[in-house]
Design a protein around this motif. Structure first.
Motif, PDB file in Angstrom:
ATOM      1  N   GLN A  13    -149.678 -41.982 -42.622  1.00 54.08           N
ATOM      2  CA  GLN A  13    -148.414 -41.506 -41.950  1.00 54.08           C
ATOM      3  C   GLN A  13    -147.804 -42.582 -41.157  1.00 54.08           C
ATOM      4  O   GLN A  13    -148.391 -43.837 -40.789  1.00 54.08           O
ATOM      5  N   VAL A 116    -145.877 -44.512 -47.247  1.00 51.19           N
ATOM      6  CA  VAL A 116    -145.681 -44.272 -45.905  1.00 51.19           C
ATOM      7  C   VAL A 116    -145.122 -42.780 -45.700  1.00 51.19           C
ATOM      8  O   VAL A 116    -143.922 -42.794 -45.959  1.00 51.19           O
ATOM      9  N   SER A 117    -145.605 -42.005 -45.333  1.00 56.42           N
ATOM     10  CA  SER A 117    -144.785 -40.442 -44.945  1.00 56.42           C
ATOM     11  C   SER A 117    -144.090 -40.460 -43.468  1.00 56.42           C
ATOM     12  O   SER A 117    -144.839 -40.874 -42.644  1.00 56.42           O
ATOM     13  N   SER A 118    -143.212 -39.978 -43.555  1.00 56.22           N
ATOM     14  CA  SER A 118    -142.512 -39.527 -42.147  1.00 56.22           C
ATOM     15  C   SER A 118    -143.086 -38.338 -41.243  1.00 56.22           C
ATOM     16  O   SER A 118    -143.671 -37.359 -42.002  1.00 56.22           O
TER      17      SER A 118
END
Length: 118
Positions: A13, A116-118
């Protein structure tokens, strides 16, 4: 034959951390440069960070203060500690090794994906 084996990619994340490792094996000239490049979809491969065998480092402006490159010369291994990750850090990350003795020798790892997730 020189081989580079990367590990440590994955999904994280935004704001999180990951550590990439790259172990080189084979006949490697002692004075060399190891680095991490990345390539996002539709973009050119870019240098993220590099380090000489003497310990001098260089970083892309976009990662300065967030990423740290280091190496263990005895193990021919380079590391990339990535912190405060952002969605724009999402890419395939490639380890690179080169040296120049007369000719220039370049070697690449197979790549490891960082998402990479928001």
């Amino acid at each position: 034959q020189v081989q580079l084996v990367e590990s440590g990619g994955g999904l994280v994340q935004a704001g999180g951390s990951l550590r990439l490792s790259c172990a080189a094996s084979g006949s490697i000239f002692r004075s060399n440069f190891m680095g991490w490049y990345r390539q996002a979809p539709g973009k050119q491969r870019e240098l993220v960070a590099g380090i000489t065998s003497g310990g001098s480092t260089d970083y892309a402006a976009s990662v300065k203060g967030r990423f740290t490159i280091s190496r263990d010369n005895a193990k021919n291994t380079v590391y990339l500690q990535m912190s405060s990750l952002k969605p724009e850090d999402t890419a395939d990350y490639y380890c690179h090794l080169h040296w120049t003795v007369g000719a220039t020798y370049n070697y690449w790892g197979q790549g490891t994906q960082v998402t990479v997730s928001s």
